[in-house]
Motif scaffolding. Sequence first.
Motif, mmCIF file in Angstrom:
data_model
loop_
_atom_site.group_PDB
_atom_site.id
_atom_site.type_symbol
_atom_site.label_atom_id
_atom_site.label_comp_id
_atom_site.label_asym_id
_atom_site.label_seq_id
_atom_site.Cartn_x
_atom_site.Cartn_y
_atom_site.Cartn_z
ATOM 1 N N SER A 52 -17.699 -8.104 9.313
ATOM 2 C CA SER A 52 -17.145 -8.699 8.095
ATOM 3 C C SER A 52 -16.817 -10.181 8.319
ATOM 4 N N ALA A 53 -17.248 -10.999 7.385
ATOM 5 C CA ALA A 53 -17.082 -12.442 7.548
ATOM 6 C C ALA A 53 -15.686 -12.915 7.167
ATOM 7 N N ASN A 54 -14.988 -12.109 6.361
ATOM 8 C CA ASN A 54 -13.697 -12.541 5.836
ATOM 9 C C ASN A 54 -12.600 -11.540 6.160
ATOM 10 N N GLY A 55 -11.389 -12.042 6.217
ATOM 11 C CA GLY A 55 -10.231 -11.185 6.415
ATOM 12 C C GLY A 55 -9.101 -11.662 5.531
ATOM 13 N N ALA A 56 -7.970 -10.950 5.596
ATOM 14 C CA ALA A 56 -6.819 -11.331 4.783
ATOM 15 C C ALA A 56 -5.544 -11.162 5.602
ATOM 16 N N ALA A 57 -4.584 -12.042 5.349
ATOM 17 C CA ALA A 57 -3.303 -11.973 6.038
ATOM 18 C C ALA A 57 -2.185 -11.870 5.006
ATOM 19 N N THR A 86 -4.968 -14.502 -5.039
ATOM 20 C CA THR A 86 -4.267 -13.378 -5.626
ATOM 21 C C THR A 86 -5.305 -12.467 -6.259
ATOM 22 N N HIS A 87 -4.876 -11.291 -6.678
ATOM 23 C CA HIS A 87 -5.758 -10.392 -7.413
ATOM 24 C C HIS A 87 -5.351 -10.430 -8.882
ATOM 25 N N GLY A 101 -1.278 -22.936 -5.483
ATOM 26 C CA GLY A 101 0.002 -22.899 -4.792
ATOM 27 C C GLY A 101 0.821 -21.736 -5.299
ATOM 28 N N VAL A 102 1.883 -21.429 -4.569
ATOM 29 C CA VAL A 102 2.783 -20.348 -4.947
ATOM 30 C C VAL A 102 4.195 -20.916 -5.006
ATOM 31 N N VAL A 103 4.827 -20.786 -6.171
ATOM 32 C CA VAL A 103 6.177 -21.321 -6.364
ATOM 33 C C VAL A 103 7.179 -20.518 -5.548
ATOM 34 N N LEU A 104 8.044 -21.230 -4.833
ATOM 35 C CA LEU A 104 9.095 -20.602 -4.039
ATOM 36 C C LEU A 104 10.439 -21.117 -4.534
ATOM 37 N N ALA A 105 11.020 -20.386 -5.464
ATOM 38 C CA ALA A 105 12.327 -20.777 -5.994
ATOM 39 C C ALA A 105 13.386 -20.520 -4.926
ATOM 40 N N PRO A 106 14.496 -21.255 -4.968
ATOM 41 C CA PRO A 106 15.538 -21.044 -3.960
ATOM 42 C C PRO A 106 16.086 -19.626 -4.003
ATOM 43 N N GLY A 107 16.196 -19.028 -2.825
ATOM 44 C CA GLY A 107 16.758 -17.689 -2.725
ATOM 45 C C GLY A 107 15.790 -16.567 -3.058
ATOM 46 N N VAL A 108 14.534 -16.915 -3.298
ATOM 47 C CA VAL A 108 13.559 -15.911 -3.727
ATOM 48 C C VAL A 108 12.547 -15.635 -2.616
ATOM 49 N N SER A 109 12.215 -14.359 -2.461
ATOM 50 C CA SER A 109 11.172 -13.951 -1.516
ATOM 51 C C SER A 109 9.902 -13.603 -2.289
ATOM 52 N N VAL A 110 8.772 -13.991 -1.742
ATOM 53 C CA VAL A 110 7.482 -13.599 -2.301
ATOM 54 C C VAL A 110 6.728 -12.854 -1.207
ATOM 55 N N THR A 111 6.328 -11.633 -1.517
ATOM 56 C CA THR A 111 5.617 -10.829 -0.517
ATOM 57 C C THR A 111 4.129 -10.827 -0.814
ATOM 58 N N PHE A 112 3.366 -11.245 0.177
ATOM 59 C CA PHE A 112 1.913 -11.170 0.109
ATOM 60 C C PHE A 112 1.539 -9.784 0.626
ATOM 61 N N ARG A 113 0.727 -9.039 -0.135
ATOM 62 C CA ARG A 113 0.410 -7.671 0.260
ATOM 63 C C ARG A 113 -0.936 -7.278 -0.321
ATOM 64 N N PRO A 114 -1.533 -6.207 0.234
ATOM 65 C CA PRO A 114 -2.831 -5.765 -0.285
ATOM 66 C C PRO A 114 -2.743 -5.485 -1.789
ATOM 67 N N GLY A 115 -3.699 -5.984 -2.547
ATOM 68 C CA GLY A 115 -3.707 -5.812 -3.990
ATOM 69 C C GLY A 115 -2.989 -6.921 -4.735
ATOM 70 N N GLY A 116 -2.296 -7.795 -4.014
ATOM 71 C CA GLY A 116 -1.578 -8.897 -4.633
ATOM 72 C C GLY A 116 -1.961 -10.214 -3.982
ATOM 73 N N HIS A 118 -2.595 -12.870 -1.207
ATOM 74 C CA HIS A 118 -3.000 -12.776 0.200
ATOM 75 C C HIS A 118 -3.518 -14.125 0.650
ATOM 76 N N VAL A 119 -3.502 -14.304 1.953
ATOM 77 C CA VAL A 119 -4.120 -15.486 2.535
ATOM 78 C C VAL A 119 -5.507 -15.055 2.982
ATOM 79 N N MET A 120 -6.524 -15.694 2.404
ATOM 80 C CA MET A 120 -7.906 -15.305 2.688
ATOM 81 C C MET A 120 -8.432 -16.118 3.856
ATOM 82 N N LEU A 121 -8.932 -15.397 4.840
ATOM 83 C CA LEU A 121 -9.527 -16.037 6.015
ATOM 84 C C LEU A 121 -11.032 -16.018 5.796
ATOM 85 N N VAL A 122 -11.584 -17.171 5.474
ATOM 86 C CA VAL A 122 -12.993 -17.259 5.112
ATOM 87 C C VAL A 122 -13.790 -17.736 6.318
#
Length: 172
Positions: A52-57, A86-87, A101-116, A118-122
């Motif tokens: 596979s040429a690509n992955g995701a983190a 994103t998906h 980009g992904v907005v990071l408001a103060p005090g907020v967590s953003v979870t990157f996860r399968p189906g949402g 992700h960081v694509m490794l091309v």
Amino acid sequence: MIKHTVMGAAVGAALAMGAQHAVHAQMSRDHGAKGQGIAVEVPWARATPGRSANGAAYFTVTNRGPSGDRLIGASSSAAGRVELHTHIHDKGVMRMRKLDGVVLAPGVSVTFRPGGHHVMLVGLKAPLRKGGTFPLTLRFEKSAPVTVTVKVMGIGAMGGGGSHGHRPGGPK
Ligand SMILES: [Cu+2]
């Protein structure tokens, strides 16, 4: 696919809430130096099958600083190019879309996860093997870059912490 759709919607809702929080930024907090406000936790990736040429983190990024920021890019020695994705739900089909980009408001967590999100490794330079690690550097609009060590989990893993995946790992 249905599960992915629901998760994508949940991420969208979380982002909408994050945008609202940005409006009501907590100005009273006075945290220290630039770059200390961003935490990146449990970075993980799925092992890639075959050649596979690509992955995701994936990871959870939390803005612990007093003001809003944005995740604007990433890089890694493991891949030729790294993109924020994103998906989206398009007529019953999940498609990947590149994010500026992904907005990071103060005090907020953003979870990157399968189906949402992700960081694509091309263009992986080598397959991601379970048990391996690789470095990933995240860049932000205001904060200093953060480099984390990404742990490679099994092919069917749903998280980087425990082994509570719903599918057994695929063939090696
Ligand atoms: Cu992608």
